[in-house]
Write a protein that holds these residues in place. Structure first.
Motif, PDB file in Angstrom:
ATOM      1  N   THR A 160       0.838  -1.208   0.000  1.00  0.00           N
ATOM      2  CA  THR A 160       0.000   0.000   0.000  1.00  0.00           C
ATOM      3  C   THR A 160       0.869   1.253   0.000  1.00  0.00           C
ATOM      4  OG1 THR A 160      -1.490  -1.253   1.402  1.00  0.00           O
ATOM      5  CG2 THR A 160      -1.972   1.081   1.156  1.00  0.00           C
ATOM      6  N   VAL A 161       1.889   1.254   0.859  1.00  0.00           N
ATOM      7  CA  VAL A 161       2.778   2.415   0.914  1.00  0.00           C
ATOM      8  C   VAL A 161       3.615   2.515  -0.366  1.00  0.00           C
ATOM      9  CG1 VAL A 161       4.712   3.497   2.126  1.00  0.00           C
ATOM     10  CG2 VAL A 161       2.829   2.504   3.426  1.00  0.00           C
ATOM     11  N   ALA A 162       3.995   1.370  -0.934  1.00  0.00           N
ATOM     12  CA  ALA A 162       4.754   1.386  -2.198  1.00  0.00           C
ATOM     13  C   ALA A 162       3.926   2.065  -3.295  1.00  0.00           C
ATOM     14  CB  ALA A 162       5.126  -0.034  -2.611  1.00  0.00           C
ATOM     15  N   ALA A 163       2.642   1.729  -3.346  1.00  0.00           N
ATOM     16  CA  ALA A 163       1.758   2.316  -4.356  1.00  0.00           C
ATOM     17  C   ALA A 163       1.605   3.819  -4.107  1.00  0.00           C
ATOM     18  CB  ALA A 163       0.400   1.626  -4.334  1.00  0.00           C
ATOM     19  N   ALA A 164       1.471   4.211  -2.833  1.00  0.00           N
ATOM     20  CA  ALA A 164       1.356   5.638  -2.489  1.00  0.00           C
ATOM     21  C   ALA A 164       2.646   6.363  -2.883  1.00  0.00           C
ATOM     22  CB  ALA A 164       1.086   5.812  -0.996  1.00  0.00           C
ATOM     23  N   ALA A 165       3.796   5.711  -2.647  1.00  0.00           N
ATOM     24  CA  ALA A 165       5.095   6.318  -2.985  1.00  0.00           C
ATOM     25  C   ALA A 165       5.170   6.612  -4.474  1.00  0.00           C
ATOM     26  CB  ALA A 165       6.238   5.396  -2.570  1.00  0.00           C
ATOM     27  N   SER A 166       4.747   5.650  -5.291  1.00  0.00           N
ATOM     28  CA  SER A 166       4.881   5.859  -6.736  1.00  0.00           C
ATOM     29  C   SER A 166       3.868   6.885  -7.240  1.00  0.00           C
ATOM     30  CB  SER A 166       4.835   4.536  -7.505  1.00  0.00           C
ATOM     31  OG  SER A 166       3.534   4.187  -7.869  1.00  0.00           O
ATOM     32  N   ARG A 167       2.808   7.123  -6.476  1.00  0.00           N
ATOM     33  CA  ARG A 167       1.867   8.187  -6.874  1.00  0.00           C
ATOM     34  C   ARG A 167       2.396   9.565  -6.470  1.00  0.00           C
ATOM     35  NH1 ARG A 167      -4.075   6.819  -5.117  1.00  0.00           N
ATOM     36  NH2 ARG A 167      -4.414   8.808  -6.184  1.00  0.00           N
ATOM     37  N   VAL A 168       2.969   9.686  -5.265  1.00  0.00           N
ATOM     38  CA  VAL A 168       3.495  11.011  -4.876  1.00  0.00           C
ATOM     39  C   VAL A 168       4.738  11.373  -5.689  1.00  0.00           C
ATOM     40  CG1 VAL A 168       2.609  10.794  -2.508  1.00  0.00           C
ATOM     41  CG2 VAL A 168       4.991  10.239  -2.949  1.00  0.00           C
ATOM     42  N   ALA A 169       5.453  10.333  -6.169  1.00  0.00           N
ATOM     43  CA  ALA A 169       6.730  10.552  -6.867  1.00  0.00           C
ATOM     44  C   ALA A 169       6.559  11.160  -8.259  1.00  0.00           C
ATOM     45  CB  ALA A 169       7.500   9.231  -6.983  1.00  0.00           C
ATOM     46  N   ARG A 170       5.296  11.239  -8.746  1.00  0.00           N
ATOM     47  CA  ARG A 170       5.074  11.789 -10.085  1.00  0.00           C
ATOM     48  C   ARG A 170       5.143  13.313 -10.117  1.00  0.00           C
ATOM     49  NH1 ARG A 170      -0.791   9.807 -11.003  1.00  0.00           N
ATOM     50  NH2 ARG A 170      -0.691  10.487  -8.850  1.00  0.00           N
ATOM     51  N   HIS A 171       4.987  13.964  -8.947  1.00  0.00           N
ATOM     52  CA  HIS A 171       4.824  15.417  -8.925  1.00  0.00           C
ATOM     53  C   HIS A 171       6.136  16.193  -8.903  1.00  0.00           C
ATOM     54  CE1 HIS A 171       0.576  14.691  -8.346  1.00  0.00           C
ATOM     55  NE2 HIS A 171       0.857  13.883  -7.339  1.00  0.00           N
ATOM     56  N   ALA A 172       6.192  17.217  -9.760  1.00  0.00           N
ATOM     57  CA  ALA A 172       7.409  18.038  -9.900  1.00  0.00           C
ATOM     58  C   ALA A 172       7.852  18.634  -8.565  1.00  0.00           C
ATOM     59  CB  ALA A 172       7.165  19.159 -10.909  1.00  0.00           C
ATOM     60  N   ARG A 173       6.895  19.173  -7.799  1.00  0.00           N
ATOM     61  CA  ARG A 173       7.265  19.824  -6.541  1.00  0.00           C
ATOM     62  C   ARG A 173       7.837  18.836  -5.548  1.00  0.00           C
ATOM     63  NH1 ARG A 173       3.929  25.079  -5.795  1.00  0.00           N
ATOM     64  NH2 ARG A 173       3.377  25.348  -7.974  1.00  0.00           N
ATOM     65  N   VAL A 174       7.312  17.633  -5.585  1.00  0.00           N
ATOM     66  CA  VAL A 174       7.819  16.592  -4.691  1.00  0.00           C
ATOM     67  C   VAL A 174       9.253  16.243  -5.069  1.00  0.00           C
ATOM     68  CG1 VAL A 174       7.614  14.131  -4.134  1.00  0.00           C
ATOM     69  CG2 VAL A 174       5.580  15.600  -4.093  1.00  0.00           C
ATOM     70  N   ARG A 175       9.492  16.024  -6.352  1.00  0.00           N
ATOM     71  CA  ARG A 175      10.834  15.623  -6.791  1.00  0.00           C
ATOM     72  C   ARG A 175      11.841  16.735  -6.513  1.00  0.00           C
ATOM     73  NH1 ARG A 175      10.172  10.617  -8.783  1.00  0.00           N
ATOM     74  NH2 ARG A 175      12.425  10.469  -8.812  1.00  0.00           N
ATOM     75  N   ALA A 176      11.397  17.996  -6.692  1.00  0.00           N
ATOM     76  CA  ALA A 176      12.291  19.126  -6.424  1.00  0.00           C
ATOM     77  C   ALA A 176      12.655  19.168  -4.945  1.00  0.00           C
ATOM     78  CB  ALA A 176      11.630  20.427  -6.855  1.00  0.00           C
ATOM     79  N   ALA A 177      11.674  18.928  -4.085  1.00  0.00           N
ATOM     80  CA  ALA A 177      11.925  18.975  -2.644  1.00  0.00           C
ATOM     81  C   ALA A 177      12.891  17.874  -2.219  1.00  0.00           C
ATOM     82  CB  ALA A 177      10.607  18.848  -1.875  1.00  0.00           C
ATOM     83  N   MET A 178      12.863  16.748  -2.910  1.00  0.00           N
ATOM     84  CA  MET A 178      13.709  15.607  -2.547  1.00  0.00           C
ATOM     85  C   MET A 178      15.150  15.757  -3.059  1.00  0.00           C
ATOM     86  SD  MET A 178      11.833  13.505  -0.909  1.00  0.00           S
ATOM     87  CE  MET A 178      10.286  12.624  -0.763  1.00  0.00           C
ATOM     88  N   LEU A 179      15.327  16.631  -4.059  1.00  0.00           N
ATOM     89  CA  LEU A 179      16.607  16.685  -4.759  1.00  0.00           C
ATOM     90  C   LEU A 179      17.778  17.085  -3.858  1.00  0.00           C
ATOM     91  CD1 LEU A 179      17.458  16.072  -7.615  1.00  0.00           C
ATOM     92  CD2 LEU A 179      17.221  18.499  -8.164  1.00  0.00           C
TER      93      LEU A 179
END
Ligand code: C5P
Length: 218
Positions: free
Chosen positions: A89-108
Motif C-alpha cells: 500500500t505504501v509502495a503504491a502511495a510512494a509511486s503516486r506522490v513521486a510523479r509530482h514536480a514539486r515533490v521531486r524538487a523537494a527531494m533533490l
C-alpha cells in the motif's frame, strides 16, 4: 570536495536495494535508499489525509517533512517507520506522490546532500539519470516481472506475511507502468549505465559482477 558516487537503478524487486547495501558495506561508503524517502512521504501523506494527486499540497508536505535516517532505520518526526513503509500500500502511495514536480524538487537537495566522503552508493529510479547524472559508475539492474514478483513473494512468506502471487504481479506491473511512463524522471537506464539482467542470477553472482566493475573503475 566532491565525494564519489555509485548509482544503482532499476524496477522494484530487481535486487538493487540488496546489492546497494552490500556494496556500501564493502566499500565503507554511505548508502542512500531514495525509495525510502518517497515511501516516507507516501506514508506521511496517507496519515495526514493529503490527496495523492495534489502536487502542490504534497510539495509543501515534502518540504517540511521531518524524515531522517538512523543507520538503516527511517524516522518520521523521530518515530521509527521502517516497517510501516515496506507494505504494498505504501509502495503504491510512494509511486503516486513521486510523479509530482514539486515533490521531486523537494527531494533533490536532500538526496544530493547524502554524497559525502568517503563516498555514496545511491539506489532508486533516477539516481544515474537525474540526481547523480555525473556519477562515475552507474548500474541498472533488471529482472523479469515474474521473477521479481516471486522474490517479493518469498520475502513476504519468510516474514510470515500472507501474500498472493497473482496480486503481487499485478501490483508490480501497475507500479512499473507508472514509474516508466511518468513525465518526470521516468525509470530508465542511463546511457552510460552497466545493465545487468539478474533474472537467473544469484545475489552473490550479481554482487561479484558489480564488484568487478567497481575494482576496474576506482
Ligand atoms: O525503490 P522503492 O520500491 O522503495 O520505491 C518506491 C517508489 O518510489 C517507486 O515505485 C517510485 O515510484 C518512487 N521512487 C522514485 N525515485 C526514486 C526512488 C523511488 O520515483 N529515486
Amino acid at each position: 570536495r566532491q565525494a564519489p558516487v555509485i548509482t544503482i537503478d532499476g524496477p522494484s524487486g530487481c535486487g538493487k536495494g540488496t546489492i546497494a547495501a552490500m556494496l556500501a558495506e564493502r566499500l565503507g561508503w554511505h548508502l542512500l535508499d531514495s525509495g525510502a524517502l518517497y515511501r516516507g512521504l507516501g506514508f506521511a501523506a496517507a496519515s495526514a489525509g493529503v490527496d495523492l494527486d495534489d502536487g502542490e499540497a504534497l510539495g509543501r508536505l515534502a518540504q517540511g517533512l521531518d524524515l531522517t535516517f538512523s543507520g538503516q532505520r527511517l524516522l518520521l518526526e523521530g518515530s521509527d517507520i521502517s516497517a510501516d513503509i515496506r507494505t504494498e500500500t505504501v509502495a503504491a502511495a510512494a509511486s503516486r506522490v513521486a510523479r509530482h514536480a514539486r515533490v521531486r524538487a523537494a527531494m533533490l537537495g536532500w538526496q544530493r546532500d547524502a554524497a559525502r566522503p568517503p563516498g555514496l552508493v545511491a539506489d532508486g529510479r533516477d539516481m544515474g539519470t537525474v540526481v547523480f547524472a555525473t556519477a562515475a559508475l552507474k548500474f541498472y539492474l533488471d529482472a523479469s516481472l515474474n521473477e521479481r514478483a516471486n522474490r517479493r513473494y518469498k520475502q513476504l512468506n519468510d516474514k510470515g506475511v500472507d501474500a498472493n502471487l497473482a496480486d503481487l504481479v499485478d501490483d508490480l506491473r501497475e507500479r512499473d507502468g507508472r514509474d516508466q511512463q511518468r513525465a518526470l524522471s521516468p525509470l530508465a537506464a542511463a546511457g552510460d549505465a552497466i545493465v545487468i539482467d539478474t533474472t537467473t542470477m544469484s545475489v552473490d553472482a550479481v554482487f561479484a559482477q558489480v564488484m568487478d566493475a567497481v575494482r576496474r573503475s576506482l
